[in-house]
Motif scaffolding. Structure first.
Motif, PDB file in Angstrom:
ATOM      1  N   MET A   1       0.931  -1.266   0.445  1.00  0.00           N
ATOM      2  CA  MET A   1      -0.466  -0.552   0.068  1.00  0.00           C
ATOM      3  C   MET A   1       1.075   1.280  -0.299  1.00  0.00           C
ATOM      4  N   TRP A   2       0.838   1.946  -0.952  1.00  0.00           N
ATOM      5  CA  TRP A   2       1.555   3.267  -1.041  1.00  0.00           C
ATOM      6  C   TRP A   2       0.701   4.553   0.090  1.00  0.00           C
ATOM      7  N   ARG A   3       1.945   5.037   0.860  1.00  0.00           N
ATOM      8  CA  ARG A   3       1.640   6.167   1.636  1.00  0.00           C
ATOM      9  C   ARG A   3       1.975   7.542   1.584  1.00  0.00           C
ATOM     10  N   PHE A   4       0.835   8.657   1.840  1.00  0.00           N
ATOM     11  CA  PHE A   4       2.180  10.100   2.457  1.00  0.00           C
ATOM     12  C   PHE A   4       2.241  10.084   3.907  1.00  0.00           C
ATOM     13  N   VAL A   5       2.569  10.557   4.238  1.00  0.00           N
ATOM     14  CA  VAL A   5       3.649  10.636   5.325  1.00  0.00           C
ATOM     15  C   VAL A   5       4.196  12.215   5.218  1.00  0.00           C
ATOM     16  N   VAL A   6       2.702  12.691   6.128  1.00  0.00           N
ATOM     17  CA  VAL A   6       3.209  14.233   6.666  1.00  0.00           C
ATOM     18  C   VAL A   6       4.302  14.373   7.870  1.00  0.00           C
ATOM     19  N   ALA A   7       4.729  15.257   8.238  1.00  0.00           N
ATOM     20  CA  ALA A   7       5.826  14.848   9.546  1.00  0.00           C
ATOM     21  C   ALA A   7       7.081  16.529   9.403  1.00  0.00           C
ATOM     22  N   HIS A   8       8.031  15.790  10.552  1.00  0.00           N
ATOM     23  CA  HIS A   8       8.440  17.061  10.898  1.00  0.00           C
ATOM     24  C   HIS A   8       9.774  16.896   9.887  1.00  0.00           C
ATOM     25  N   ASN A   9      10.619  17.002   9.045  1.00  0.00           N
ATOM     26  CA  ASN A   9      12.316  16.931   8.967  1.00  0.00           C
ATOM     27  C   ASN A   9      13.241  17.577  10.041  1.00  0.00           C
ATOM     28  N   GLN A  10      14.045  17.022   9.888  1.00  0.00           N
ATOM     29  CA  GLN A  10      15.432  17.326  10.434  1.00  0.00           C
ATOM     30  C   GLN A  10      15.574  18.230  11.008  1.00  0.00           C
ATOM     31  N   ALA A  11      15.408  19.276  10.215  1.00  0.00           N
ATOM     32  CA  ALA A  11      15.068  21.019  10.606  1.00  0.00           C
ATOM     33  C   ALA A  11      13.853  21.284  11.836  1.00  0.00           C
ATOM     34  N   GLY A  12      12.988  20.585  11.895  1.00  0.00           N
ATOM     35  CA  GLY A  12      11.744  20.293  12.769  1.00  0.00           C
ATOM     36  C   GLY A  12      10.925  21.304  11.912  1.00  0.00           C
ATOM     37  N   ASN A  13      11.043  21.282  10.490  1.00  0.00           N
ATOM     38  CA  ASN A  13      10.237  21.706   9.213  1.00  0.00           C
ATOM     39  C   ASN A  13       8.704  20.579   9.047  1.00  0.00           C
ATOM     40  N   PRO A  14       8.037  21.052   8.989  1.00  0.00           N
ATOM     41  CA  PRO A  14       6.557  20.258   7.938  1.00  0.00           C
ATOM     42  C   PRO A  14       6.564  20.109   6.789  1.00  0.00           C
ATOM     43  N   THR A  15       6.503  18.801   6.490  1.00  0.00           N
ATOM     44  CA  THR A  15       6.707  18.347   4.936  1.00  0.00           C
ATOM     45  C   THR A  15       6.059  16.414   4.690  1.00  0.00           C
ATOM     46  N   TRP A  16       6.281  16.777   2.938  1.00  0.00           N
ATOM     47  CA  TRP A  16       5.596  15.533   2.953  1.00  0.00           C
ATOM     48  C   TRP A  16       6.464  14.473   2.081  1.00  0.00           C
ATOM     49  N   TRP A  17       6.284  13.056   2.251  1.00  0.00           N
ATOM     50  CA  TRP A  17       7.244  12.354   1.481  1.00  0.00           C
ATOM     51  C   TRP A  17       6.479  10.827   0.942  1.00  0.00           C
ATOM     52  N   LEU A  18       6.462  10.351   0.424  1.00  0.00           N
ATOM     53  CA  LEU A  18       5.359   9.302  -0.615  1.00  0.00           C
ATOM     54  C   LEU A  18       6.321   7.990  -0.172  1.00  0.00           C
ATOM     55  N   TYR A  19       5.839   7.149   0.240  1.00  0.00           N
ATOM     56  CA  TYR A  19       6.646   5.571   0.284  1.00  0.00           C
ATOM     57  C   TYR A  19       5.338   4.427  -0.613  1.00  0.00           C
TER      58      TYR A  19
END
Length: 108
Positions: A1-19
């Motif tokens: 199942m493909w999924r989007f993850v919205v979280a904070h990057n290493q610098a603490g800023n919100p972004t998204w990734w697709l897995y």
């Protein structure tokens, strides 16, 4: 199942990734957002428009092949990892185009 993850990057800023279904990260926003809400909106917008986006295959300064999806003539909506050949980058872009619309959303 493909999924989007919205979280904070290493610098603490919100972004998204697709897995992808195999848990491999296949795309990311390529930018950070002012809030988690905005990151979620951007992920949802890419999900809705992934099939119709304009995908560009290009060679980076290091000689690796990459893809990026444009949401308009001047704004990149998502980018992918590096590949060893143009063909592999095209296949990676095609996988994202064909599967991002059916991905689930999840906040980390």
């Amino acid at each position: 199942m493909w999924r989007f993850v919205v979280a904070h990057n290493q610098a603490g800023n919100p972004t998204w990734w697709l897995y992808a279904g195999n848990n491999e990260m296949v795309a990311w926003a390529g930018e950070t957002f002012a809030s988690t809400y905005n990151a979620n909106r951007a992920a949802s917008a890419f999900k809705a428009g992934a099939r119709m986006a304009r995908y560009e295959i290009y060679q980076d300064a290091g000689g690796s092949w990459r893809w990026r999806a444009w949401r308009s003539s001047d704004k990149v909506a998502a980018s992918g990892e590096s590949f060893s050949s143009r063909y592999a980058a095209e296949q990676g872009a095609n996988r994202v185009r064909d599967n991002a619309g059916g991905a689930t959303s999840a906040a980390a």
